[in-house]
Write a protein that holds these residues in place. Structure first.
Motif, short mmCIF file in Angstrom:
data_model
loop_
_atom_site.label_atom_id
_atom_site.label_comp_id
_atom_site.label_asym_id
_atom_site.label_seq_id
_atom_site.Cartn_x
_atom_site.Cartn_y
_atom_site.Cartn_z
N GLY A 492 45.06 26.27 37.33
CA GLY A 492 46.59 27.02 37.69
C GLY A 492 46.73 27.12 39.20
O GLY A 492 45.80 26.76 39.96
N GLY A 493 47.89 27.00 39.64
CA GLY A 493 48.28 27.37 41.01
C GLY A 493 47.82 28.52 41.52
O GLY A 493 48.10 29.69 40.93
N MET A 494 47.08 28.75 42.97
CA MET A 494 46.95 29.68 43.37
C MET A 494 47.07 29.37 44.98
O MET A 494 46.10 28.58 45.58
N GLY A 495 48.19 29.84 45.61
CA GLY A 495 48.32 29.15 47.15
C GLY A 495 47.20 29.53 48.05
O GLY A 495 46.77 30.60 47.77
N ARG A 496 47.21 28.86 49.05
CA ARG A 496 46.22 29.21 50.26
C ARG A 496 44.76 29.38 49.72
O ARG A 496 44.10 29.81 50.72
N ILE A 497 44.50 28.87 48.69
CA ILE A 497 43.10 29.07 48.38
C ILE A 497 42.46 27.89 48.22
O ILE A 497 42.85 26.98 47.21
N GLN A 498 41.58 27.42 48.85
CA GLN A 498 40.83 26.09 48.96
C GLN A 498 39.45 26.19 48.53
O GLN A 498 38.65 27.35 49.12
N PRO A 499 38.83 25.52 47.61
CA PRO A 499 37.24 25.76 47.52
C PRO A 499 36.72 25.45 48.89
O PRO A 499 36.70 24.49 49.47
N GLY A 500 35.50 26.06 48.54
CA GLY A 500 34.63 26.21 50.06
C GLY A 500 33.41 26.93 50.00
O GLY A 500 33.59 28.06 49.32
N ALA A 501 32.63 26.83 50.79
CA ALA A 501 31.46 27.60 50.87
C ALA A 501 31.64 28.88 51.87
O ALA A 501 32.33 28.84 52.51
N ARG A 502 31.16 30.07 51.34
CA ARG A 502 31.45 31.23 52.08
C ARG A 502 30.25 31.98 51.67
O ARG A 502 29.79 32.30 50.42
N GLY A 503 29.74 32.68 52.88
CA GLY A 503 28.58 33.54 52.54
C GLY A 503 29.06 34.85 51.40
O GLY A 503 30.10 35.12 51.39
N LEU A 504 27.82 35.18 50.77
CA LEU A 504 28.25 36.05 49.58
C LEU A 504 28.16 37.46 50.19
O LEU A 504 27.40 37.97 51.08
N ASP A 505 29.34 38.22 50.00
CA ASP A 505 29.59 39.38 50.12
C ASP A 505 29.01 40.51 49.00
O ASP A 505 29.52 40.48 48.12
N LEU A 506 27.71 41.05 49.36
CA LEU A 506 27.00 41.74 48.18
C LEU A 506 27.90 42.87 47.80
O LEU A 506 27.55 43.36 46.62
N GLY A 507 28.70 43.51 48.62
CA GLY A 507 29.45 44.80 47.95
C GLY A 507 30.45 44.15 47.14
O GLY A 507 30.59 44.74 46.06
N VAL A 508 31.19 42.94 47.43
CA VAL A 508 32.09 42.45 46.38
C VAL A 508 31.52 42.03 45.09
O VAL A 508 31.87 42.33 44.00
N ALA A 509 30.10 41.29 45.09
CA ALA A 509 29.68 40.92 44.16
C ALA A 509 29.01 42.36 43.24
O ALA A 509 29.32 42.16 42.03
N HIS A 510 28.70 43.30 43.94
CA HIS A 510 28.27 44.46 43.12
C HIS A 510 29.31 45.22 42.32
O HIS A 510 29.25 45.51 41.19
#
Length: 609
Positions: A492-510
């Motif tokens: 599906g379309g989702m503008g301005r989001i490109q796949p790529g590596a980003r460090g893990l935000d542990l707060g978001v993961a939790h």
């Protein structure tokens, strides 16, 4: 999960295998092993809660290859744990290991593997959509897998080393050598096949010159899920008095077993092998454990052939006595994968081990957030006031706690034995009260998204730390993305989001781990209540790498509407779900007071208001 070190030992003895091109055959698949192997060996996300859409594509690709090769798959999935409770110590060790692996991922260690929360549900749903024959066992699946394979004289596909021990005429295909992504084609170009390695007990016993009847005692002495002599304080005493590693110990055992014709003959001589310095009571305990470990490999008549041939669940009367506590109406949905197998463990043992996920280990487990939902499930299974022993992480240590079963007011006179006959509105009200969400919450939402929206309301109210605005927005945008993919069966379309590596935000993961835990428990409760809400296709509900990136974008002041590329239908769905969540139990005023509607939507024209 088999005999430690046996995979490596047999790998070092290549004469135990035969290279084959597998095609045009029935195949019994160890489903629990397969759904782990497919996910963990395919470089899919594990730290951010999983990418279920990519996982679904992988499952589809695997079974498409089997069809192309004329292979007829029959998938058998584990159910509850061993109803005798003899393996509970082993299960605790595995649970602690999974906690350790999840912690490893949380601090960026390589080599740790964690299966995302609802992978098993996704796997079963995709199998159903593909019309792949599968069954969910009431307890562990190894015996049923081996029994059916022996009945049909076809091989087993797995990575469980126990299948090196089962005496199956059709043999065993280790998943590690099943090259399903490297198809071979015959010279005429019409027949495809899968290169793999084929193992039989005949080849093994010929290589090591032992009687095949001795394989079960070999496995038990080497150590399996039921017995570990070293943990019991016993050591093997070889003539050369040398200390042996895994492989040398197995070689020594096989050399020792050459002198016996039957397992019972060997069992009588075990005290001479391990008996020095141990008292008679310890020895009796060890011999009993060895006998129990041997029984695991005794092939008994299975219960699933009738299901695969005629679609009929096993007769409850032929089950082991402890399992007959299950109500009649539960048998068919249990084996069809339409009831949670945790109900078997809860009803028989009053125990439940929680799933470990990548979280902030300094915060309480995300499973605590979903505990009130589980308490209702426990109440429906056991009655109000019953107590279940739950095992979950406390920081990084597996810890037990007693959890009381509860029943919401709507449960009234409901009884498990007749729960399937209860009126639909009553079952729906029980679900609604369990999540403390009004039924009006999902009234304007597409029916198949009603359950995840209800879960989101519950999560927003109960998660700790409390989710902020970008987390809620990202989660709902992820649901919109999944719905777009579902409709188009593509990305599906989702503008301005490109796949790529980003460090893990542990707060978001939790925080998102808590949402997935709430989703899993709500799916289980909905199944037990016989689907008062439509079950969503979980493959489209959560893409961890996407929602983590969305959070970062939204915290950088990118608006939801711009991420949706101003697509009117997507924006409308997003706003519908957002309104449903914020209007639930006055969440807008009580919990989200600092957040204005304008901020949550992004840039909204006056006429849209």
């Amino acid at each position: 999960m088999g005999v430690p070190g046996l995979n490596g030992f047999i790998e070092d003895n290549r004469k135990c295998f035969k290279e084959v091109q597998f095609k045009n055959s029935k195949l019994i698949i160890d489903g629990s092993n397969l759904y782990h192997s497919l996910y963990l060996n395919s470089h899919l996300d594990q730290s951010r809660g999983g990418d279920y859409d990519a996982y679904g594509d992988l499952i589809c690709a695997f079974f498409k290859v089997l069809r192309e090769c004329g292979i007829e798959p029959y998938v058998i999935i584990d159910g509850g744990s061993d109803y005798t409770d003899n393996k509970f110590e082993t299960l605790q060790k595995r649970a602690q290991s999974k906690i350790d692996k999840a912690h490893g991922l949380s601090v960026g260690l390589q080599g740790s593997n964690v299966i995302p929360t609802i992978s098993k549900t996704v796997f079963k749903q995709v199998l159903s959509s593909l019309n792949v024959s599968f069954a969910q066992c009431l307890c562990e699946a190894d015996q049923e897998i081996a029994s059916l394979a022996e009945t049909w004289k076809c091989p087993v596909l797995s990575n469980d080393s126990d299948f090196f021990v089962f005496d199956i005429q059709g043999g065993y295909l280790p998943m590690t050598h099943f090259k399903w992504q490297e198809l071979s084609v015959d010279r005429g170009g019409s027949q495809k096949s899968i290169p793999c390695k084929h193992y039989t007990t005949t080849m093994f016993c010929s290589e090591f010159s032992i009687n095949r009847q001795l394989l079960p005692i070999f496995a038990a002495l080497a150590g399996n899920d039921y017995v570990n002599l070293q943990d019991m304080g016993f050591n093997f005493r070889w003539k050369d008095s040398s200390t042996m590693g895994y492989n040398r110990k197995k070689s020594g055992l096989l050399n020792w077993l050459k002198h016996f014709q039957t397992a019972q003959e060997a069992l009588k001589s075990v005290p001479e092998l391990i008996g020095h310095g141990n008292n008679q009571r310890q020895m009796a305990t060890a011999l009993q454990a060895i006998s129990l470990g041997m029984e695991e490999y005794t092939l008994t008549p299975g219960t699933l052939e009738r299901l695969f041939n005629h679609g009929v669940a096993p007769d409850r009367r032929v089950l082991p006595k402890p399992l007959r506590v299950l109500p009649d109406w539960t048998m068919q949905p249990l084996v069809n994968g339409r009831l949670p197998t945790k109900m078997v463990d809860v009803m028989l043992q009053k125990k439940a081990i929680q799933i470990a996920q990548v979280e902030n280990p300094s915060l309480p487990s995300g499973n605590i957030t979903s505990r009130p939902i589980r308490q209702v499930l426990y109440g429906l299974l056991l009655g109000r006031g019953a107590v279940v022993e739950e095992y979950d992480r406390e920081r990084q240590i597996l810890t037990g706690s007693l959890v009381k079963a509860v029943l919401p007011r709507a449960a009234g006179q409901l009884r498990l034995e007749t729960l399937d006959q209860a009126p639909g509105p009553v079952r729906l009200q029980v679900f609604s009260e369990a999540l403390e969400v009004s039924q009006s919450t999902w009234s304007g939402v597409p029916p198949h998204l009603g359950l995840p929206v209800a879960v989101t309301c519950y999560w927003l109210r109960c998660a700790q730390p409390r989710p902020d605005k970008p987390l809620l927005q990202a989660l709902l945008l992820g649901l919109v993305y999944g719905e777009l993919c579902r409709r188009s069966k593509s990305q599906g379309g989702m503008g301005r989001i490109q796949p790529g590596a980003r460090g893990l935000d542990l707060g978001v993961a939790h925080t998102f781990s808590q949402w997935q835990s709430c989703l899993r428990e709500s799916l289980d409760l909905n199944q037990l209540l016989c689907f008062p809400l439509p079950e969503p296709q979980c493959v489209w509900l959560y893409r961890g790498t996407l929602v983590h990136q969305l959070v970062a974008k939204l915290r950088a002041e990118v608006t939801p509407d711009s991420l949706l590329m101003e697509d009117s239908s997507s924006v409308e769905l997003y706003r519908t779900m957002l309104d449903a969540v914020l209007n639930s139990e006055d969440l807008r005023s009580n919990l989200m007071a600092p957040l204005q509607k304008l901020e949550l939507y992004g840039d909204v024209d006056d006429e849209d208001e």
